[in-house]
Each structure stands twice: as structure tokens, then as C-alpha cells.
Design a protein around this motif. Structure first.
Motif, PDB file in Angstrom:
ATOM      1  N   PRO A 150       2.607  10.302  -9.104  1.00 31.87           N
ATOM      2  CA  PRO A 150       3.461   9.175  -8.709  1.00 31.87           C
ATOM      3  C   PRO A 150       2.873   8.478  -7.477  1.00 31.87           C
ATOM      4  CG  PRO A 150       4.725  11.215  -8.961  1.00 31.87           C
ATOM      5  CD  PRO A 150       3.287  11.596  -8.950  1.00 31.87           C
ATOM      6  N   ILE A 151       2.882   7.153  -7.481  1.00 34.98           N
ATOM      7  CA  ILE A 151       2.391   6.376  -6.345  1.00 34.98           C
ATOM      8  C   ILE A 151       3.539   5.538  -5.803  1.00 34.98           C
ATOM      9  CG2 ILE A 151       0.719   4.681  -5.522  1.00 34.98           C
ATOM     10  CD1 ILE A 151      -0.548   7.282  -6.395  1.00 34.98           C
ATOM     11  N   GLU A 152       3.726   5.585  -4.488  1.00 37.75           N
ATOM     12  CA  GLU A 152       4.840   4.895  -3.833  1.00 37.75           C
ATOM     13  C   GLU A 152       4.296   3.770  -2.957  1.00 37.75           C
ATOM     14  OE1 GLU A 152       6.750   8.008  -1.679  1.00 37.75           O
ATOM     15  OE2 GLU A 152       7.220   9.192  -3.478  1.00 37.75           O
ATOM     16  N   SER A 202       9.279  -2.653  -2.531  1.00 37.52           N
ATOM     17  CA  SER A 202       8.571  -1.455  -2.977  1.00 37.52           C
ATOM     18  C   SER A 202       8.253  -1.528  -4.466  1.00 37.52           C
ATOM     19  CB  SER A 202       9.404  -0.197  -2.699  1.00 37.52           C
ATOM     20  OG  SER A 202      10.591  -0.194  -3.479  1.00 37.52           O
ATOM     21  N   ILE A 203       7.196  -0.813  -4.841  1.00 38.65           N
ATOM     22  CA  ILE A 203       6.826  -0.616  -6.241  1.00 38.65           C
ATOM     23  C   ILE A 203       6.494   0.859  -6.400  1.00 38.65           C
ATOM     24  CG2 ILE A 203       5.231  -1.197  -8.099  1.00 38.65           C
ATOM     25  CD1 ILE A 203       4.641  -3.823  -6.642  1.00 38.65           C
ATOM     26  N   ASP A 245       0.854  -1.188   0.000  1.00 34.93           N
ATOM     27  CA  ASP A 245       0.000   0.000   0.000  1.00 34.93           C
ATOM     28  C   ASP A 245       0.892   1.240   0.000  1.00 34.93           C
ATOM     29  OD1 ASP A 245       0.771   0.738   2.638  1.00 34.93           O
ATOM     30  OD2 ASP A 245      -0.898  -0.338   3.532  1.00 34.93           O
ATOM     31  N   ASN A 246       0.264   2.387  -0.178  1.00 28.58           N
ATOM     32  CA  ASN A 246       1.011   3.656  -0.190  1.00 28.58           C
ATOM     33  C   ASN A 246       0.678   4.500   1.033  1.00 28.58           C
ATOM     34  OD1 ASN A 246      -1.632   4.218  -1.071  1.00 28.58           O
ATOM     35  ND2 ASN A 246      -0.967   6.017  -2.233  1.00 28.58           N
ATOM     36  N   ILE A 268      -4.124   3.534  -1.772  1.00 32.56           N
ATOM     37  CA  ILE A 268      -4.299   2.441  -2.726  1.00 32.56           C
ATOM     38  C   ILE A 268      -3.619   1.197  -2.167  1.00 32.56           C
ATOM     39  CG2 ILE A 268      -3.958   1.669  -5.099  1.00 32.56           C
ATOM     40  CD1 ILE A 268      -3.598   4.600  -5.898  1.00 32.56           C
ATOM     41  N   THR A 269      -4.282   0.071  -2.285  1.00 30.52           N
ATOM     42  CA  THR A 269      -3.705  -1.195  -1.828  1.00 30.52           C
ATOM     43  C   THR A 269      -3.501  -2.131  -3.014  1.00 30.52           C
ATOM     44  OG1 THR A 269      -5.876  -2.196  -1.400  1.00 30.52           O
ATOM     45  CG2 THR A 269      -4.834  -0.989   0.416  1.00 30.52           C
TER      46      THR A 269
END
Length: 244
Positions: free
Chosen positions: A199-201, A180-181, A47-48, A61-62
Motif C-alpha cells: 500500500p502507498i499513502e 490524499s491518494i 508524495d509518500n 514516490i512522488t
């Protein structure tokens, strides 16, 4: 940091021959090993939440992803298939990510499903490698290449990206590491106007404890309860003797 990577990767993609040379590292593992490694890193729960804590405007977001076997295909084939569920309060995204060997990089093909209702919750099944019907997988795929770098795999499909069902174009950047993605999807409308570029971390999160851990915690709980009962009995016996 990630935007810098995006700019660098975009430049690399426009000069393909330079990409191949820059990523042709003699220390890189064999492509077969890379396929297995990046698929393993991509599998699990993410998740972020850390990003949201620092940037509340970014949606939570998961990701839940697991290795699957496509029925009707060779289970010993080199392709690693990973089913992914991506959820947030505003959307749901169910996809099949297929990793296989390229010449100098890992090929990644992303497919949607004809009937999402039959695959939703697939990673919650008890079997270690759930079965997925190949007849439920869309033929059209979104493709990119993942290049190995030290402790990471980096992919980019600029400038062409992928065309969605409504005619929009999605240009994607992705960096996959063991825990991580990091992803950046730039969505353009039919006129080429940029609509979204956030960007999503994602960071790996702990799932349900392993059975050995659960049994260990259960044993600890039983041991603690047993000791507590024994202590109460001793105290009660002691009090009775004093009262007598």
C-alpha cells in the motif's frame, strides 16, 4: 485501515448489484460534478514521505499531475484528462488518466504513451492546460469505476485487473480524497503468483507559491532590506557625531 477497505471493496465487487445499491446515496453530487471534483483532487503534487518516515522499507514516490487538453478532441467534452508522472529511485511511470461519466459512478481509463520522451515534464510547461497529442496515446486502457463516498472516491478492479505488456496482471485499489491518494497495486505473474502488494499513502504537498505569495514575499524582502539600510545609515551617522 487501508487493508480493511481493500477486503470490503473486494467483497463488494463480487456482488455487483449490492455495490450499486450501497453507493446509490441520495446525498451524492451529480455524476458530472463528481467527474470534475475527483479530477481536481487528483491533480497536483503528492508524495509518500510521511509513510516512508514511519516505514523506511517503503520507497519514496512522488506524483506530479496536471489537467491537459487532448488535441483533436472537443475542449468542452465532459471528459477530464489528467497527465501523471510518478517517480521513485527505481522506476518512472507516465500515464494519462481520463475521468468521465458513468451511470452510477465515475469511469476512469488509464492509458500509457507510445513515445514517453515527448510528454515527460509536461506539467512544467507554462500554459495552464498543456496540449497532448491523442496520436501518442495507447489505444488499450486499464479501466475501473470510482464510487463516491463521503469526502472520498473509491475504486477497485478486482478480480480481473489489467494485463501488462509482459503478461502480468495488476489488480488495483485506489482511494482519492482532496489531500490524499491511497493506492494498492497487487501484481501477479503469469502463473497467478502474487509478486508485489505494498500500500502507498500519498499526501498532497505544497508546490511553488502562487504569484501573489511570491510578490508578497518579495515586497516583504525589499521592505526589510530598505529598513535595514536605513537603520545602518542612522547608526553610522550617530557614530560619526560621537567621534567628532
Amino acid at each position: 485501515m487501508h487493508l480493511v477497505k481493500v477486503s470490503i471493496l473486494t467483497f463488494f465487487v463480487t456482488t455487483f448489484s449490492f455495490v450499486q445499491q450501497s453507493h446509490a446515496d441520495t446525498s451524492a453530487p451529480p455524476i458530472k460534478t463528481q467527474v470534475q471534483q475527483v479530477a481536481q483532487w487528483f491533480t497536483g503534487f503528492f508524495d509518500n514521505a510521511q509513510q516512508v518516515a514511519n516505514s523506511p522499507s517503503v520507497p519514496l514516490i512522488t506524483i506530479s499531475s496536471c489537467n491537459v487538453q487532448l488535441d483533436g478532441t472537443n475542449p468542452l467534452a465532459e471528459t477530464q484528462n489528467v497527465y501523471l508522472e510518478q517517480e521513485s529511485p527505481g522506476f518512472e511511470r507516465l500515464r494519462l488518466y481520463s475521468f468521465n461519466q458513468g451511470i452510477s459512478a465515475v469511469n476512469l481509463s488509464i492509458s500509457s504513451f507510445l513515445n514517453e520522451n515527448t510528454v515527460r515534464g509536461l506539467c512544467n510547461h507554462s500554459q495552464s492546460r498543456p496540449q497532448l497529442s491523442i496520436n501518442n496515446v495507447e489505444k488499450n486502457t486499464c479501466n475501473l469505476q470510482l464510487f463516491w463516498e463521503q469526502n472520498s472516491y473509491i475504486g477497485n478492479n478486482a478480480p480481473n485487473g489489467c494485463i501488462t505488456n509482459n503478461g502480468f496482471k495488476v489488480v488495483s485499489d485506489i482511494t482519492i480524497e482532496q489531500s490524499s491518494i491511497d493506492s494498492l497495486d497487487k501484481i501477479f505473474d503469469k502463473k497467478g503468483n502474487l509478486l508485489v502488494a505494498t500500500p502507498i499513502e500519498f499526501r498532497r504537498v505544497n508546490s511553488v507559491p502562487e504569484p501573489s505569495v511570491i510578490f508578497g514575499l518579495l515586497a516583504l524582502g525589499i521592505w526589510s532590506t530598505k529598513n535595514a539600510i536605513s537603520d545602518r545609515r542612522k547608526q553610522k551617522s550617530k557614530n560619526n557625531k560621537i567621534s567628532v
